[in-house]
Design a protein around this motif. Sequence first.
Motif, mmCIF file in Angstrom:
data_model
loop_
_atom_site.group_PDB
_atom_site.id
_atom_site.type_symbol
_atom_site.label_atom_id
_atom_site.label_comp_id
_atom_site.label_asym_id
_atom_site.label_seq_id
_atom_site.Cartn_x
_atom_site.Cartn_y
_atom_site.Cartn_z
ATOM 1 N N ARG A 1 0.714 3.796 -3.170
ATOM 2 C CA ARG A 1 -0.015 5.034 -2.895
ATOM 3 C C ARG A 1 0.779 5.990 -2.019
ATOM 4 N N PRO B 1 5.898 8.093 -8.534
ATOM 5 C CA PRO B 1 5.420 6.751 -8.151
ATOM 6 C C PRO B 1 6.393 5.636 -8.531
ATOM 7 N N LEU C 1 -4.165 8.173 -8.856
ATOM 8 C CA LEU C 1 -3.145 7.147 -8.634
ATOM 9 C C LEU C 1 -2.005 7.291 -9.632
ATOM 10 N N HIS D 1 2.681 8.350 -2.784
ATOM 11 C CA HIS D 1 2.707 9.730 -3.273
ATOM 12 C C HIS D 1 1.386 10.452 -3.038
ATOM 13 N N LEU D 2 0.378 9.715 -2.579
ATOM 14 C CA LEU D 2 -0.936 10.305 -2.325
ATOM 15 C C LEU D 2 -1.223 10.458 -0.842
ATOM 16 N N THR D 3 -0.731 9.547 -0.042
ATOM 17 C CA THR D 3 -0.985 9.536 1.395
ATOM 18 C C THR D 3 0.346 9.464 2.138
ATOM 19 N N GLU E 1 0.824 -1.207 0.000
ATOM 20 C CA GLU E 1 0.000 0.000 0.000
ATOM 21 C C GLU E 1 0.859 1.258 0.000
#
Length: 226
Positions: free
Chosen positions: A119, A198, A191, A121-123, A115
């Motif tokens: 992800r 990423p 994403l 770079h998002l969270t 995870e």
Amino acid sequence: MKWVYGIAVLLAALQLIVGEVGSVSPNRAAGVALVEAVEILASESGVPNAVTGLILRNRLYDTVFEVVVFSTAILGAQYLLADEQPTANVAQFTDIPSIVLARVGATISALIAVELAIRGHLTPGGGFAAGVAGGTAIGLVAITASSTWMEAIYKRWRAAMWEKLSVVTFIGVAVVALAGWELPRGELGALFSGGWIPILNILVAIKVALGSWAAVLIFIRYRGLL
């Protein structure tokens, strides 16, 4: 002399209180400036996670050397312990409840690693955090399984080759990014966004996880424990 120390502590506490009250506006201004800086960094990098954007874009040159230092540390451990005799006794869990808990924890850590890598770079997260979570999963399996079995899997899947390949690929992608060649950033928060970030996240996660696996095997082989 105790009363002197007491007065000194009291004066220091008063100074902190007065300084805090008198600096409300500067602190508020600094907080606003910090929020603006984070927003600018997120918009420039194309990812909501400003920390990841900073590490893998603004400070990418430094991050390359951090990855190289980690690789050098693994090679150094292998070199320094190569002349020693492998230990005959390995400290491991033998009771069923501990083994079950360790395996469950390893599964959870592995899922978290995936995870964080995908992800990150998002969270909150990223490649280094994902690699640490992956290394934790490997370590939990190592303290409940045979070291011979762990080494056999390590060699069967050619983990050492994949670790080196991830480092070379990371450096190659970093050079391309530093040269100014960028992928489409996409939509902020999606994403598939952030250009190279990423991809760099996933490469770092693979490198750190497999490097941790190598370190775990080294210390089990020559020290008998993690």
